[in-house]
Scaffold this motif. Structure first.
Motif, PDB file in Angstrom:
ATOM      1  N   THR A  72      10.850  -1.545  -2.013  1.00  0.00           N
ATOM      2  CA  THR A  72       9.603  -1.356  -2.612  1.00  0.00           C
ATOM      3  C   THR A  72       9.347  -0.253  -3.520  1.00  0.00           C
ATOM      4  O   THR A  72       8.394   0.416  -3.759  1.00  0.00           O
ATOM      5  CB  THR A  72       8.771  -0.836  -1.424  1.00  0.00           C
ATOM      6  OG1 THR A  72       9.308   0.311  -0.791  1.00  0.00           O
ATOM      7  CG2 THR A  72       8.746  -1.963  -0.344  1.00  0.00           C
ATOM      8  N   PRO A 111      10.860   3.017  -3.533  1.00  0.00           N
ATOM      9  CA  PRO A 111      10.433   4.384  -3.338  1.00  0.00           C
ATOM     10  C   PRO A 111      11.168   5.441  -4.146  1.00  0.00           C
ATOM     11  O   PRO A 111      12.150   5.263  -4.726  1.00  0.00           O
ATOM     12  CB  PRO A 111      11.128   4.625  -2.011  1.00  0.00           C
ATOM     13  CG  PRO A 111      12.272   3.687  -1.891  1.00  0.00           C
ATOM     14  CD  PRO A 111      11.708   2.482  -2.690  1.00  0.00           C
ATOM     15  N   ASP A 165       9.204   9.984  -1.524  1.00  0.00           N
ATOM     16  CA  ASP A 165       8.889   8.929  -0.519  1.00  0.00           C
ATOM     17  C   ASP A 165      10.190   9.093   0.630  1.00  0.00           C
ATOM     18  O   ASP A 165       9.578   8.830   1.896  1.00  0.00           O
ATOM     19  CB  ASP A 165       8.793   7.670  -0.959  1.00  0.00           C
ATOM     20  CG  ASP A 165       7.520   7.471  -2.115  1.00  0.00           C
ATOM     21  OD1 ASP A 165       6.636   8.388  -1.780  1.00  0.00           O
ATOM     22  OD2 ASP A 165       7.968   6.714  -3.066  1.00  0.00           O
ATOM     23  N   HIS A 189       3.827   6.335   1.278  1.00  0.00           N
ATOM     24  CA  HIS A 189       4.653   5.136   0.690  1.00  0.00           C
ATOM     25  C   HIS A 189       4.781   4.120   1.906  1.00  0.00           C
ATOM     26  O   HIS A 189       4.956   4.415   3.265  1.00  0.00           O
ATOM     27  CB  HIS A 189       6.006   5.466   0.312  1.00  0.00           C
ATOM     28  CG  HIS A 189       6.732   4.301  -0.469  1.00  0.00           C
ATOM     29  ND1 HIS A 189       6.292   4.085  -1.607  1.00  0.00           N
ATOM     30  CD2 HIS A 189       7.516   3.468   0.019  1.00  0.00           C
ATOM     31  CE1 HIS A 189       7.176   2.855  -2.130  1.00  0.00           C
ATOM     32  NE2 HIS A 189       7.815   2.597  -0.936  1.00  0.00           N
TER      33      HIS A 189
END
Length: 210
Positions: free
Chosen positions: A69, A71, A75, A147
């Motif tokens: 994703t 990060p 995060d 996040h």
């Protein structure tokens, strides 16, 4: 069976310790990394066999890939602190580093799109460092989670956290000082000196591969 293995050098045991995070208590040691990993494979089989005999649930095998994703280091730090509440900054830096290093070693892909430098006190992410400069302790409230991670990312971070959570920052610093990526990047640099070189991802991938 496809369970991820994380190894480190233990000064107390004078051996490499391999932890299998998905299987509680499943660990092995060895005089070399290869020996420790091979012994861990035997322990995995024994762990599963014993669990089957007792009729206990066997944890699912680890993902063969990681769904990213994208990060940032911040995060990842926020997730770690959400799990651990308050830790020293050395420990935070090393846990974020190990999330990156073990992702490279296991999945052949970076966990975050950022580098780690060969600071005197071990691998350091500069972006994260700038958020806690001159501080010794950081807390959950300092890095609120914003996040949304994928299930495979969460499992990966949990594996790293569960492997190293009982250590402190100084111990994790010693671990990274004994491992090839930081040592080879620094080369002949004197103790305490810093040249701000990036630790190559290829070197991390090679060393932490299992």
């Amino acid at each position: 069976m496809a369970y991820n293995k994380l190894f480190y050098w233990s000064q107390d045991d004078n051996a490499f310790i391999t932890n299998v995070p998905a299987l509680p208590g499943c660990m092995a040691d060895g005089d070399t990394i290869d020996e420790s990993l091979k012994n861990a494979d035997v322990m995995i089989q024994e762990w599963v066999r014993f669990a089957q005999e007792l009729g206990r649930e066997i944890p699912q095998e680890d993902f063969s890939y990681i769904e990213s994703t994208a990060p940032t280091s911040i995060d990842v730090a926020s997730y770690i602190l959400d799990r651990l509440d308050a830790i020293d900054t050395w420990m935070l830096q090393k846990l974020v580093y190990y999330c990156q290093a073990w992702c490279l070693g296991i999945y052949k892909t970076p966990f975050i799109n950022d580098s780690f430098k060969d600071y005197a006190n071990g691998p350091v992410n500069k972006r994260l460092f700038d958020t806690h400069r001159s501080r010794r302790i950081v807390r959950k409230c300092d890095y609120p989670v914003s996040h949304v991670f994928s299930p495979s990312e969460i499992r990966h971070m949990d594996h790293v956290i569960n492997t190293y959570r009982h250590e402190d920052g100084d111990t994790l610093r010693q671990y990274t000082h004994m491992e090839r990526p930081w040592k080879e990047t620094r080369g002949d640099l004197k103790e305490g000196a810093s040249d701000n070189k990036d630790i190559p991802e290829a070197l991390m991938m090679e060393y932490y591969h299992n």
